[in-house]
Scaffold this motif. Structure first.
Motif, short mmCIF file in Angstrom:
data_model
loop_
_atom_site.label_atom_id
_atom_site.label_comp_id
_atom_site.label_asym_id
_atom_site.label_seq_id
_atom_site.Cartn_x
_atom_site.Cartn_y
_atom_site.Cartn_z
N ASP A 1 23.65 -11.24 74.06
CA ASP A 1 23.57 -10.78 75.45
C ASP A 1 24.89 -10.13 75.90
OD1 ASP A 1 20.98 -11.66 75.67
OD2 ASP A 1 21.50 -13.55 76.66
N GLN A 2 25.99 -10.72 75.46
CA GLN A 2 27.30 -10.17 75.81
C GLN A 2 27.48 -8.76 75.27
OE1 GLN A 2 30.52 -12.78 74.70
NE2 GLN A 2 32.10 -11.31 75.25
N LEU A 3 27.08 -8.56 74.02
CA LEU A 3 27.20 -7.23 73.42
C LEU A 3 26.26 -6.24 74.11
CD1 LEU A 3 28.17 -5.21 71.33
CD2 LEU A 3 26.47 -6.13 69.74
N ILE A 4 25.03 -6.63 74.35
CA ILE A 4 24.07 -5.74 75.02
C ILE A 4 24.60 -5.32 76.39
CG2 ILE A 4 21.76 -5.58 76.02
CD1 ILE A 4 21.69 -5.53 73.00
N SER A 5 25.20 -6.27 77.09
CA SER A 5 25.75 -5.97 78.41
C SER A 5 26.87 -4.94 78.33
CB SER A 5 26.26 -7.26 79.05
OG SER A 5 26.87 -7.00 80.30
N ARG A 6 27.71 -5.04 77.32
CA ARG A 6 28.83 -4.10 77.18
C ARG A 6 28.35 -2.70 76.78
NH1 ARG A 6 33.86 -6.74 76.63
NH2 ARG A 6 34.80 -4.70 76.24
N ILE A 7 27.26 -2.64 76.03
CA ILE A 7 26.69 -1.33 75.70
C ILE A 7 26.09 -0.68 76.93
CG2 ILE A 7 24.90 -0.13 74.35
CD1 ILE A 7 25.25 -2.37 72.23
N GLY A 8 25.49 -1.50 77.78
CA GLY A 8 24.88 -0.98 79.00
C GLY A 8 23.69 -0.09 78.70
N ASP A 9 23.55 0.97 79.49
CA ASP A 9 22.40 1.86 79.31
C ASP A 9 22.75 3.10 78.50
OD1 ASP A 9 24.00 3.21 81.11
OD2 ASP A 9 22.46 3.41 82.67
N ARG A 10 23.88 3.07 77.80
CA ARG A 10 24.28 4.23 77.01
C ARG A 10 23.36 4.43 75.81
NH1 ARG A 10 30.52 2.93 75.97
NH2 ARG A 10 29.82 0.79 76.41
N ASP A 11 23.13 5.68 75.48
CA ASP A 11 22.37 6.01 74.29
C ASP A 11 23.21 5.70 73.05
OD1 ASP A 11 20.10 6.97 75.62
OD2 ASP A 11 20.96 8.98 75.81
N ILE A 12 22.56 5.15 72.03
CA ILE A 12 23.24 4.82 70.78
C ILE A 12 22.84 5.82 69.71
CG2 ILE A 12 23.54 3.07 68.99
CD1 ILE A 12 22.74 0.98 71.13
N ASP A 13 23.82 6.49 69.14
CA ASP A 13 23.54 7.44 68.06
C ASP A 13 23.56 6.76 66.70
OD1 ASP A 13 23.59 10.22 69.48
OD2 ASP A 13 25.32 9.13 70.29
N LEU A 14 24.54 5.89 66.49
CA LEU A 14 24.69 5.20 65.22
C LEU A 14 24.80 3.70 65.48
CD1 LEU A 14 27.45 7.43 63.51
CD2 LEU A 14 24.97 7.77 63.49
N LEU A 15 24.03 2.91 64.74
CA LEU A 15 24.06 1.46 64.87
C LEU A 15 24.32 0.86 63.49
CD1 LEU A 15 23.60 -1.23 66.35
CD2 LEU A 15 21.13 -0.90 66.00
N PHE A 16 25.43 0.14 63.37
CA PHE A 16 25.82 -0.47 62.11
C PHE A 16 25.68 -1.98 62.23
CE2 PHE A 16 28.01 3.54 62.45
CZ PHE A 16 27.93 4.09 61.16
N LEU A 17 24.65 -2.54 61.60
CA LEU A 17 24.41 -3.98 61.64
C LEU A 17 25.05 -4.58 60.40
CD1 LEU A 17 20.75 -3.79 62.91
CD2 LEU A 17 22.78 -4.45 64.22
N ASN A 18 26.32 -4.93 60.55
CA ASN A 18 27.19 -5.25 59.42
C ASN A 18 27.68 -6.70 59.41
OD1 ASN A 18 29.35 -4.45 57.27
ND2 ASN A 18 30.54 -5.26 58.99
N ALA A 19 27.61 -7.39 60.53
CA ALA A 19 28.19 -8.73 60.61
C ALA A 19 27.54 -9.67 59.59
CB ALA A 19 28.02 -9.30 62.02
#
Length: 261
Positions: free
Chosen positions: A68-86
């Motif tokens: 939830d914390q990460l989603i909140s920081r992204i906000g409503d911005r469009d995401i071009d690249l998403l790296f699911l690396n953790a």
């Protein structure tokens, strides 16, 4: 001032994730980077010197609150690249492991990764474009004796990423799977595997691994195994019984194997 392009990178405080973030910054992407340790702030500061806007988020993606914390920081911005690396590892025998640590590996590698994909992929689909890179592992191809939980989680991610790619093939969103082998990061130290052969052997350069993944992502490729030796290992594993693979893994991951190499 923000740029028009945004990349989100998880597990970006070190290793492959940090190198992926550098590549994004070099190509002019603003960044939201996240890790579960304060070092993420230092990485953010270094990346800002490259002329891009960076939001550095210290959050534990093994938890609902961290997602939830990460989603909140992204906000409503469009995401071009998403790296699911953790990701996390955990060495030693399963029966000797602390359950809280086992659960943390599962919740980081699987639950958190899939949850974040479920939260962010729909907005990319609605937009009709975007690129997603999952960091899987060649470990997903073999039973991980003395690293059983990690290999099991990566088997799921390897499979899930390819399946999701084909579900989204008409959406304008591509999914790419990066499968590294052993890489020179803090992974084995954190996993308590520095007395093992795999923990002490020479490993791949995380910058090279990140470049392989980044290039495959940008080319829209389905998957990439980083490193010639790793590709040969995976090819060979397809013809070996699971029991033989499990015993081979024992030789490199069993506690004390470093002194027997």
């Amino acid at each position: 001032m923000r740029n028009a392009k945004l990349a989100v990178v998880t597990g970006a405080s070190s290793g492959i994730g940090k190198e992926l973030a550098k590549l994004c910054a070099k190509d002019g992407y603003d960044l939201v980077i996240v890790a579960d340790e304060p070092a993420i702030e230092e990485v953010g500061e270094a990346l800002r010197s490259r002329g891009v806007a960076v939001d550095a988020v210290e959050a534990d993606l093994a938890t609902e609150d961290g997602i939830d914390q990460l989603i909140s920081r992204i906000g409503d911005r469009d995401i071009d690249l998403l790296f699911l690396n953790a990701g996390r590892g955990l060495g030693r025998g399963f029966v000797d492991q602390d359950w809280a640590k086992v659960r943390r590996v599962i919740d980081t590698n699987v639950t958190g990764t899939v949850h974040l994909a479920h939260r962010l992929t729909p907005r990319m689909v609605r937009r009709g474009r975007g690129r997603i890179l999952f960091t899987g592992s060649i470990a997903g191809f073999m039973p991980g004796t003395f690293h059983a939980i990690y290999n099991g989680t990566k088997a799921l991610i390897d499979s899930f990423a390819i399946a999701l790619r084909h579900e989204l093939k008409h959406s304008g969103v591509t999914v790419t799977l990066l499968m590294p082998g052993a890489t020179q990061t803090r992974f084995f130290e954190r996993a308590d595997m520095m007395d093992t052969k795999i923990g002490t052997d020479e490993k791949d350069n995380p910058a090279d691994v990140a470049r392989d993944g980044y290039d495959a992502l940008m080319a829209g490729e389905e998957q990439v195994i980083s490193g010639w030796t790793n590709r040969m290992q995976v090819a060979g594993s397809r013809f070996m019984p699971a029991g033989i693979l499990a015993e081979r893994h024992r030789r490199v991951a069993e506690p004390g194997s470093a002194s027997r190499s």
